[in-house]
Design an enzyme around this catalytic site. Structure first.
Site, PDB file in Angstrom:
ATOM      1  N   THR A 168      -1.498  10.169   7.069  1.00 43.96           N
ATOM      2  CA  THR A 168      -1.152  10.988   5.907  1.00 43.96           C
ATOM      3  C   THR A 168      -0.322  10.146   4.934  1.00 43.96           C
ATOM      4  OG1 THR A 168       0.914  11.895   6.802  1.00 43.96           O
ATOM      5  CG2 THR A 168      -1.142  13.054   7.349  1.00 43.96           C
TER       6      THR A 168
ATOM      7  N   GLY B 241       3.084   2.934  -0.348  1.00 53.19           N
ATOM      8  CA  GLY B 241       3.314   1.570   0.116  1.00 53.19           C
ATOM      9  C   GLY B 241       3.246   1.406   1.618  1.00 53.19           C
TER      10      GLY B 241
ATOM     11  N   TYR C 221      16.430  15.856   2.715  1.00 47.15           N
ATOM     12  CA  TYR C 221      15.623  14.766   3.282  1.00 47.15           C
ATOM     13  C   TYR C 221      16.168  14.366   4.656  1.00 47.15           C
ATOM     14  CZ  TYR C 221      13.185  10.245   3.487  1.00 47.15           C
ATOM     15  OH  TYR C 221      12.395   9.170   3.859  1.00 47.15           O
TER      16      TYR C 221
ATOM     17  N   ALA D  39      -1.465   8.064   2.749  1.00 46.77           N
ATOM     18  CA  ALA D  39      -1.987   6.706   2.898  1.00 46.77           C
ATOM     19  C   ALA D  39      -2.028   5.912   1.603  1.00 46.77           C
ATOM     20  CB  ALA D  39      -3.387   6.755   3.516  1.00 46.77           C
ATOM     21  N   SER D  40      -1.863   6.587   0.461  1.00 47.84           N
ATOM     22  CA  SER D  40      -1.953   5.855  -0.804  1.00 47.84           C
ATOM     23  C   SER D  40      -0.642   5.186  -1.188  1.00 47.84           C
ATOM     24  CB  SER D  40      -2.397   6.804  -1.932  1.00 47.84           C
ATOM     25  OG  SER D  40      -1.448   7.838  -2.120  1.00 47.84           O
TER      26      SER D  40
ATOM     27  N   SER E 159      13.200   8.343   9.259  1.00 51.53           N
ATOM     28  CA  SER E 159      14.107   7.603   8.386  1.00 51.53           C
ATOM     29  C   SER E 159      15.435   7.402   9.098  1.00 51.53           C
ATOM     30  CB  SER E 159      14.347   8.382   7.085  1.00 51.53           C
ATOM     31  OG  SER E 159      15.442   7.852   6.353  1.00 51.53           O
TER      32      SER E 159
END
Length: 242
Positions: free
Chosen positions: A8, A13, A150, A10-11, A137
Site C-alpha cells: 500500500t 518514496g 500520527y 506504493a507510489s 515510525s
C-alpha cells in the site's frame, strides 16, 4: 522468492523502493496508490521491464472508510504478503486539527490496515503461510510533540503487530513492523535546509535514512532468513531516539 505481495502507498518514496527491491527478489506485486497515478504507472512500467514480474495497479483512498473494500474487491489472486505502508502526517498542535482530519488519519494509518489484514487472514490461514509487515515510525514508541495523532496511530500499529503475531503464529503467519526514523522522502520537503541540518545533527549516524535501506529490511522480513522473527518492531533510526 515468489508469490504476490500487496504494497500500500506504493507510489511514495519508501513504497516505490519496497516495490523495486521485492521485484528484484522475484515477487509479483499489487501496487496500491491513491493520488499518485502517474508515479504508480511509471513504477509499474519500470518494474515490468527491468524484472519481468507480474504487477497489478489498484487505486483506493484508504483514508475513506470505503477504501479497504475498494482495494480488496480488485484482487483476484491469493495474497502471500502485505506491506502496510500508506501513511500521512500532520505537523502542528493537536488543538489546531479539525475533527475530520483526525478521523481521516486514524482511518488511513490504523483502521484500514487492520481491516485489510482481517480480510486477507482467512486465506493465509487456510494455506498455512503468510507475512504481514507494517511500516510504523519511531514516534510510535516515543511520541512526538506536534505529531500527536500520527504518534498515536503508529503506536497502535506497533501493538497490533505484537498482538496479531501471537494469534497468527500457529498458522505459520508472521507479523512484524519496521519503525524508521527520518527518511529522505518527499515528506521531508516541507522542512527548510536549516531545519534539516538541525535534524541531521541530532541523529548519531549523521544522516537521514535512504528509502532503499527500509526496503532491504522488508526484503529480509519476507525471506526465510527471518523465519523465527515474529511480533517484532525493528528500529531503523540511525541511533536516533533509541
Amino acid at each position: 522468492m515468489s508469490g504476490w505481495v500487496l504494497v500500500t502507498g506504493a507510489s511514495g518514496g519508501i513504497g516505490s523502493s519496497i516495490c523495486r527491491t521485492l521485484a528484484m527478489a522475484g515477487f509479483h506485486l499489487i501496487i496500491h496508490y491513491n493520488r499518485g497515478v502517474q508515479e504508480a504507472k511509471d513504477l509499474q512500467q519500470e518494474i515490468s521491464e527491468a524484472f519481468g514480474v507480474e504487477t497489478l495497479l489498484v487505486q483506493a483512498d484508504l483514508s475513506d472508510p470505503a477504501g479497504p473494500d475498494r482495494l480488496l474487491s480488485s484482487l483476484f489472486m491469493p495474497v502471500d504478503a502485505v506491506i502496510h505502508n500508506s501513511a500521512s502526517a500532520y505537523y502542528g498542535l493537536l488543538a489546531d486539527m479539525d475533527s475530520e482530519m483526525v478521523q481521516n488519519m486514524i482511518q488511513l494509518n490504523l483502521t484500514s490496515p487492520i481491516l485489510i489484514t482481517k480480510q486477507l487472514l482467512p486465506s493465509m490461514m487456510r494455506r498455512g503461510k503468510g507475512n504481514i509487515i507494517v511500516i510504523s515510525s519511531v514516534w510510535g514508541s516515543v511520541g512526538a510533540s506536534c505529531e500527536v495523532v500520527y504518534s498515536a496511530v503508529k503506536g497502535g500499529l506497533n501493538t497490533f503487530v505484537k498482538a496479531l503475531a501471537k494469534e497468527a503464529a500457529p498458522n505459520r503467519i508472521r507479523v512484524n513492523g519496521i519503525a524508521p526514523g527520518a527518511v529522505k522522502t518527499r515528506m521531508m520537503e516541507n522542512f527548510t535546509e536549516e531545519e534539516l541540518g538541525m535534524l541531521t545533527d541530532e541523529i548519531p549516524e549523521g544522516r537521514l535514512a535512504r528509502p532503499e535501506e527500509i526496503a532491504e529490511i522488508v526484503s529480509f522480513l519476507l525471506s526465510d532468513r527471518s523465519s523465527y522473527i515474529n511480533g517484532h518492531i525493528i528500529s531503523a533510526t540511525g541511533g536516533w531516539h533509541n
